[in-house]
Motif scaffolding. Structure first.
Motif, PDB file in Angstrom:
ATOM      1  N   TYR A  37       0.833  -1.200   0.000  1.00  0.00           N
ATOM      2  CA  TYR A  37       0.000   0.000   0.000  1.00  0.00           C
ATOM      3  C   TYR A  37       0.869   1.252   0.000  1.00  0.00           C
ATOM      4  CZ  TYR A  37      -3.073   3.715   1.454  1.00  0.00           C
ATOM      5  OH  TYR A  37      -3.736   4.904   1.514  1.00  0.00           O
ATOM      6  N   SER A  38       1.902   1.280   0.839  1.00  0.00           N
ATOM      7  CA  SER A  38       2.732   2.477   0.921  1.00  0.00           C
ATOM      8  C   SER A  38       3.509   2.685  -0.377  1.00  0.00           C
ATOM      9  CB  SER A  38       3.679   2.408   2.117  1.00  0.00           C
ATOM     10  OG  SER A  38       4.607   1.369   1.947  1.00  0.00           O
ATOM     11  N   LYS A  39       3.874   1.590  -1.066  1.00  0.00           N
ATOM     12  CA  LYS A  39       4.557   1.694  -2.352  1.00  0.00           C
ATOM     13  C   LYS A  39       3.654   2.412  -3.359  1.00  0.00           C
ATOM     14  CE  LYS A  39       6.103  -1.517  -5.832  1.00  0.00           C
ATOM     15  NZ  LYS A  39       6.441  -2.894  -6.126  1.00  0.00           N
ATOM     16  N   ASP A  40       2.382   2.019  -3.416  1.00  0.00           N
ATOM     17  CA  ASP A  40       1.446   2.674  -4.329  1.00  0.00           C
ATOM     18  C   ASP A  40       1.185   4.117  -3.917  1.00  0.00           C
ATOM     19  OD1 ASP A  40      -0.588  -0.245  -5.086  1.00  0.00           O
ATOM     20  OD2 ASP A  40       1.210   0.525  -6.028  1.00  0.00           O
ATOM     21  N   ALA A  41       1.131   4.371  -2.619  1.00  0.00           N
ATOM     22  CA  ALA A  41       0.915   5.746  -2.136  1.00  0.00           C
ATOM     23  C   ALA A  41       2.091   6.630  -2.535  1.00  0.00           C
ATOM     24  CB  ALA A  41       0.706   5.753  -0.625  1.00  0.00           C
ATOM     25  N   THR A  42       3.295   6.082  -2.479  1.00  0.00           N
ATOM     26  CA  THR A  42       4.486   6.841  -2.885  1.00  0.00           C
ATOM     27  C   THR A  42       4.415   7.165  -4.370  1.00  0.00           C
ATOM     28  OG1 THR A  42       5.809   5.800  -1.154  1.00  0.00           O
ATOM     29  CG2 THR A  42       7.013   6.794  -2.977  1.00  0.00           C
ATOM     30  N   LEU A  43       4.034   6.184  -5.175  1.00  0.00           N
ATOM     31  CA  LEU A  43       3.915   6.420  -6.615  1.00  0.00           C
ATOM     32  C   LEU A  43       2.841   7.472  -6.895  1.00  0.00           C
ATOM     33  CD1 LEU A  43       4.761   5.788  -9.494  1.00  0.00           C
ATOM     34  CD2 LEU A  43       3.084   3.932  -9.505  1.00  0.00           C
ATOM     35  N   ASP A  44       1.715   7.388  -6.195  1.00  0.00           N
ATOM     36  CA  ASP A  44       0.648   8.380  -6.367  1.00  0.00           C
ATOM     37  C   ASP A  44       1.175   9.794  -6.132  1.00  0.00           C
ATOM     38  OD1 ASP A  44      -1.104   6.315  -6.890  1.00  0.00           O
ATOM     39  OD2 ASP A  44      -2.054   6.366  -4.918  1.00  0.00           O
ATOM     40  N   LYS A  45       1.962   9.970  -5.082  1.00  0.00           N
ATOM     41  CA  LYS A  45       2.522  11.301  -4.761  1.00  0.00           C
ATOM     42  C   LYS A  45       3.492  11.755  -5.838  1.00  0.00           C
ATOM     43  CE  LYS A  45       2.102  10.923   0.242  1.00  0.00           C
ATOM     44  NZ  LYS A  45       2.805  10.744   1.512  1.00  0.00           N
ATOM     45  N   LYS A  46       4.330  10.835  -6.308  1.00  0.00           N
ATOM     46  CA  LYS A  46       5.309  11.192  -7.338  1.00  0.00           C
ATOM     47  C   LYS A  46       4.606  11.546  -8.657  1.00  0.00           C
ATOM     48  CE  LYS A  46       9.256   8.750  -5.385  1.00  0.00           C
ATOM     49  NZ  LYS A  46      10.037   9.927  -5.089  1.00  0.00           N
ATOM     50  N   PHE A  47       3.572  10.803  -9.018  1.00  0.00           N
ATOM     51  CA  PHE A  47       2.793  11.136 -10.212  1.00  0.00           C
ATOM     52  C   PHE A  47       2.128  12.505 -10.055  1.00  0.00           C
ATOM     53  CE2 PHE A  47       1.732   6.724 -12.251  1.00  0.00           C
ATOM     54  CZ  PHE A  47       2.994   6.681 -12.798  1.00  0.00           C
ATOM     55  N   ALA A  48       1.501  12.724  -8.909  1.00  0.00           N
ATOM     56  CA  ALA A  48       0.787  13.984  -8.674  1.00  0.00           C
ATOM     57  C   ALA A  48       1.728  15.182  -8.733  1.00  0.00           C
ATOM     58  CB  ALA A  48       0.065  13.935  -7.328  1.00  0.00           C
ATOM     59  N   SER A  49       2.975  15.008  -8.294  1.00  0.00           N
ATOM     60  CA  SER A  49       3.918  16.134  -8.261  1.00  0.00           C
ATOM     61  C   SER A  49       4.226  16.686  -9.648  1.00  0.00           C
ATOM     62  CB  SER A  49       5.208  15.736  -7.545  1.00  0.00           C
ATOM     63  OG  SER A  49       6.004  14.890  -8.358  1.00  0.00           O
TER      64      SER A  49
END
Length: 194
Positions: free
Chosen positions: A34-46
């Protein structure tokens, strides 16, 4: 029909507790995913990338490189792939080309591929553009626009990101600064984790 007793849901509590105890060693892995996907979500959003979860669309014809050799996206499995749809006449496409070239130079390795797909232009025109802008990443020609139609391209530039399994994981519509810390961090993260 025989007399049956109603099921007492409270009788399942001991079974549930036992299941939690037995499977608790798995919970850290679930949390990590879950945290791996959350990290990717943040990087995409940035950098304004839309997260996708899909497969490559089928195209009736593969794009060809400058030597006329067909390039199959399925052959790029095992790599992180950056696909950019563009044309030489598009001002935003031209503006982001130096950033894409710099991203290519900074992350140039066998596990990261940049593929520029020119839509419906002549080989002569694209070769001239490549030479003028000193582009070294792979550029292919979608002569009839089949690949563009398969990907549903409605505006250019449009960029797609594929994971190592060949799945679509991200999409960016419009030009981006691909040569900045957030972009480099994103692709380094993908190389390490996806």
């Amino acid at each position: 029909m025989e007399n049956s007793k109603p099921v007492n849901i409270y009788s399942f509590i001991p079974v549930l507790c036992l299941a939690i105890v037995l499977f608790s060693p798995l919970f850290p892995f679930i949390g990590k995913a879950y945290s791996k996907d959350a990290t990717l979500d943040k990087k995409f959003a940035s950098i304004g990338i839309i997260k996708l979860a899909g497969f490559l669309p089928p195209a009736s014809h593969d794009p060809v490189d400058m030597d006329g050799i067909a390039v199959k996206l399925s052959d790029l499995k095992g790599k992180i792939v950056f696909i950019n749809f563009w044309t030489t006449w598009c001002p935003d496409c031209v503006d982001e080309m130096p950033d894409i070239e710099n991203l290519h130079k900074k992350l140039n390795n066998n596990d990261f591929i940049i593929l520029g797909i020119d839509l419906k232009e002549s080989k002569k025109k694209v070769k001239k553009f490549i030479k003028k802008h000193n582009l070294t990443f792979k550029i292919v020609l979608d002569k009839k626009g089949d690949m563009g139609r398969a990907f549903g391209i409605r505006s250019i530039p449009t960029t797609f990101i594929l994971n190592r399994k060949g799945g679509l994981i991200g999409k960016a519509m419009g030009a981006r600064n691909w040569d900045n810390k957030q972009s480099i961090d994103l692709f380094e993260y993908l190389l390490e984790n996806y």
